[in-house]
Design an enzyme around this catalytic site. Structure first.
Site, PDB file in Angstrom:
ATOM      1  N   CYS B 165       0.826  -1.398   0.278  1.00 61.42           N
ATOM      2  CA  CYS B 165      -0.272   0.141  -0.112  1.00 61.42           C
ATOM      3  C   CYS B 165       0.776   1.064  -0.374  1.00 61.42           C
ATOM      4  CB  CYS B 165      -1.250  -0.032   1.664  1.00 61.42           C
ATOM      5  SG  CYS B 165      -2.018  -1.769   1.309  1.00 61.42           S
ATOM      6  N   HIS B 305      -2.323   8.627   5.582  1.00 61.06           N
ATOM      7  CA  HIS B 305      -2.519   6.991   5.293  1.00 61.06           C
ATOM      8  C   HIS B 305      -4.155   6.752   5.305  1.00 61.06           C
ATOM      9  CE1 HIS B 305      -1.950   2.946   3.200  1.00 61.06           C
ATOM     10  NE2 HIS B 305      -1.752   2.661   4.541  1.00 61.06           N
ATOM     11  N   GLU B 316      -0.857   6.262  12.860  1.00 61.03           N
ATOM     12  CA  GLU B 316      -0.693   8.223  12.552  1.00 61.03           C
ATOM     13  C   GLU B 316      -1.172   9.627  13.445  1.00 61.03           C
ATOM     14  OE1 GLU B 316      -2.706   7.709   8.667  1.00 61.03           O
ATOM     15  OE2 GLU B 316      -1.208   9.187   8.033  1.00 61.03           O
ATOM     16  N   LYS B 337      -9.362   8.671   1.643  1.00 59.04           N
ATOM     17  CA  LYS B 337      -9.728   7.149   2.327  1.00 59.04           C
ATOM     18  C   LYS B 337     -11.183   6.819   1.848  1.00 59.04           C
ATOM     19  CE  LYS B 337      -5.294   4.558   1.794  1.00 59.04           C
ATOM     20  NZ  LYS B 337      -4.642   5.502   2.392  1.00 59.04           N
ATOM     21  N   HIS B 342      -8.966   2.538   0.058  1.00 60.58           N
ATOM     22  CA  HIS B 342      -8.115   2.041  -0.507  1.00 60.58           C
ATOM     23  C   HIS B 342      -7.507   1.188  -1.221  1.00 60.58           C
ATOM     24  CE1 HIS B 342      -4.013   1.326   0.652  1.00 60.58           C
ATOM     25  NE2 HIS B 342      -4.488   0.471   2.170  1.00 60.58           N
ATOM     26  N   PHE B 409       1.887  -2.996   4.052  1.00 58.52           N
ATOM     27  CA  PHE B 409       2.320  -4.551   4.780  1.00 58.52           C
ATOM     28  C   PHE B 409       3.621  -4.301   4.830  1.00 58.52           C
ATOM     29  CE2 PHE B 409      -2.125  -6.717   4.178  1.00 58.52           C
ATOM     30  CZ  PHE B 409      -2.373  -5.767   5.127  1.00 58.52           C
TER      31      PHE B 409
END
Lengths: 82, 422
Positions: B165, B305, B316, B337, B342, B409
């Site tokens: 991502c 994010h 975050e 998002k 996403h 990830f």
């Protein structure tokens, strides 16, 4: 058993579908590479489509000799008659 | 170190769940209109999550010869369309630039799953001799960059970045470095993704990563909200045209903003979860700010994010507080998002487009569905207020600089810094 005309029509239809052309653009003298702008992978895919359509097997050596629409029609016609 | 060449953003393109180009996407963002709905691309019977941000009404035959459509997977279709739109947006005449000096770096997180799944079914049902000769070229991730280069005749650096991502941001960072280093004068870069497929959705469902708010798709992606329950899968593509300052000046290009800095870090912690203290996120934002040579107090906006997962959003927010200190109470943070879902490997690309437009136009798109800010974010050591997250409505703000974060990830983090031109 299909007639020669039926086989011809089916081969032309398969080629037209594979290359997204109208059937009247697919005349016997057309070369796959030069006239129909097909690359080697597209020809592999066409051979697979013909195998599938007619329930036949086409070896790599045989496939290499199929260069024009006419070659394909003749090959399938002979093989289907065998 | 001598000062590196400045790199400018001179064009953008997007294909998203909100629209088939950047302008329609931007309009929907400012209106706070989400693009999430029930999945239409396959039968979702038996899946715990049955919603996604799908790109609707996209016709690949508008961009590709009909016989070529089947040779490429959806992520490459998106990239080809977006690449042409980006070139047009940048006002580039392909005949008048040195295309040996023009590169393409478009990443994807996952690649050609549509073809992989279809051909695997053919393998099982009809045998190995029926596998398409286009499977391998069609599914490999760098085919988006490859096909775009073939289409545009860009013969400079051609590469594809893969960091889950964080892909889009890493691809843009790689492009920035390629131009700074002199490998190219112009690079078309970003991310593309199109994996609303049974295998991908099923895989994310198995991780319990996706929102299961199937009855209220438009309210499902709710970053930083108390009632968030996972991310919503999206698809699409976001690309920037990046150019050296000299190259842009030479052709009299319109300049949207500067890509001023890029930072990278790794968590070295867990396959899918960030560490509680968010040290990877803290270090990546600091690295990007240092690379840009800007003071944190000049940053007015962070495109987070912010995926709407229970763990990630709090960490975050904490990292933002740590990096920006008191200034965090004076700037804005939003997660787009909430509207797009996403986009995985395309997220960084699309959010770069959004951040560029926010800087260029002085408007910050909102975080929708933020009804009750998470208690842990609102209180305690983080203590950020609800309005910092631009809830529901876009706000006008003159921005000196803005950040865009992407985390992936594997514990991979990348942050971009955009600065107002001039």
């Amino acid at each position: 058993m299909p007639t020669a005309d039926e086989i011809r029509a089916k081969v032309v239809e398969t080629i037209a579908k594979s290359f997204r052309l109208e059937p009247d653009q697919v005349s016997d003298d057309k070369s796959f590479q030069e006239d129909l702008d097909a690359d080697s992978l597209e020809i592999v895919e066409l051979v697979m489509a013909l195998e599938e359509e007619f329930g036949i097997e086409i070896s790599d050596e045989e496939a290499e000799k199929i260069r024009t629409v006419g070659d394909a029609i003749n090959f399938v016609t002979e093989r289907a008659a065998a | 170190m001598p000062s590196a060449r400045r790199v400018l953003v001179t064009g953008v393109a997007a294909i998203s769940p909100l629209g088939l180009d950047a302008e329609s996407t931007w309009t929907a963002l400012l209106e706070g209109r989400p693009g999430i709905g029930p999945i239409t691309q396959f039968d979702t019977e038996g899946f715990t999550s049955r919603i996604a941000g799908e790109v609707r009404g996209f016709d690949p035959e508008r961009w590709l010869a009909p016989k070529d459509v089947r040779k490429h997977d959806r992520f490459t279709h998106f990239a080809l369309a977006a690449a042409r739109m980006a070139i047009e947006d940048a006002g580039i005449d392909l005949e008048r630039i040195d295309r040996d000096r023009a590169g393409v770096i478009i990443g994807s997180g996952i690649g050609g799953l549509h073809m992989l799944e279809a051909q695997h079914r053919i393998l099982l049902e009809r045998g190995p001799r029926r596998i398409s000769p286009f499977l391998i070229p069609g599914m490999i991730i760098n085919m988006a960059s490859g096909q775009v280069s073939i289409d545009l005749g860009f013969r400079g650096p051609n590469s594809a970045t893969v960091t889950a991502c964080a892909t889009g941001n890493h691809a843009l960072g790689d492009a920035l470095r390629a131009i700074q280093h002199g490998d190219a004068d112009l690079v078309l870069a970003g991310g593309t993704e199109g994996v609303v497929t049974p295998l991908a959705v099923g895989g994310f469902c198995a991780m319990k990563a996706l929102s299961t708010r199937n009855d209220e798709p438009e309210r499902a992606s709710r970053p930083f909200d108390r009632d968030r329950d996972g991310f919503v899968l999206g698809e699409g593509c976001g690309l920037l045209v990046l150019e050296s300052e000299e190259h842009a000046a030479r052709r009299g290009a319109r300049v949207l903003c500067e890509l001023a800095g890029f930072g990278m870090s790794g968590d070295a912690y867990h396959i899918s979860a960030p560490p509680e203290d968010g040290h990877g996120m803290v270090r990546v934002m600091r690295a990007a700010l240092a690379d840009a040579g800007v003071d944190p107090s000049t940053i007015g906006y962070v495109n987070a994010h912010g995926t709407s997962t229970p763990v990630g959003d709090v960490i975050e927010a904490r990292a933002i507080r740590t990096v920006f200190g008191e200034h965090a109470d004076r700037m804005f943070v939003s997660s787009t998002k909430s509207m797009t879902g996403h986009l995985l490997g395309a997220a960084g690309g699309l959010e770069a487009v959004i951040t560029v437009l926010a800087v260029a136009r002085g408007v910050i798109p909102p975080t929708i569905n933020l009804e009750h800010l998470d208690d842990e974010i609102a209180g305690g050591e983080i203590g950020l207020s609800h309005e910092r997250f631009v809830p529901h409505r876009a706000v006008e703000a003159s921005l000196q600089g803005a950040l865009s974060n992407s985390f992936g990830f594997g514990g991979t983090n990348a942050t971009l810094v955009f600065r107002r031109a001039g």
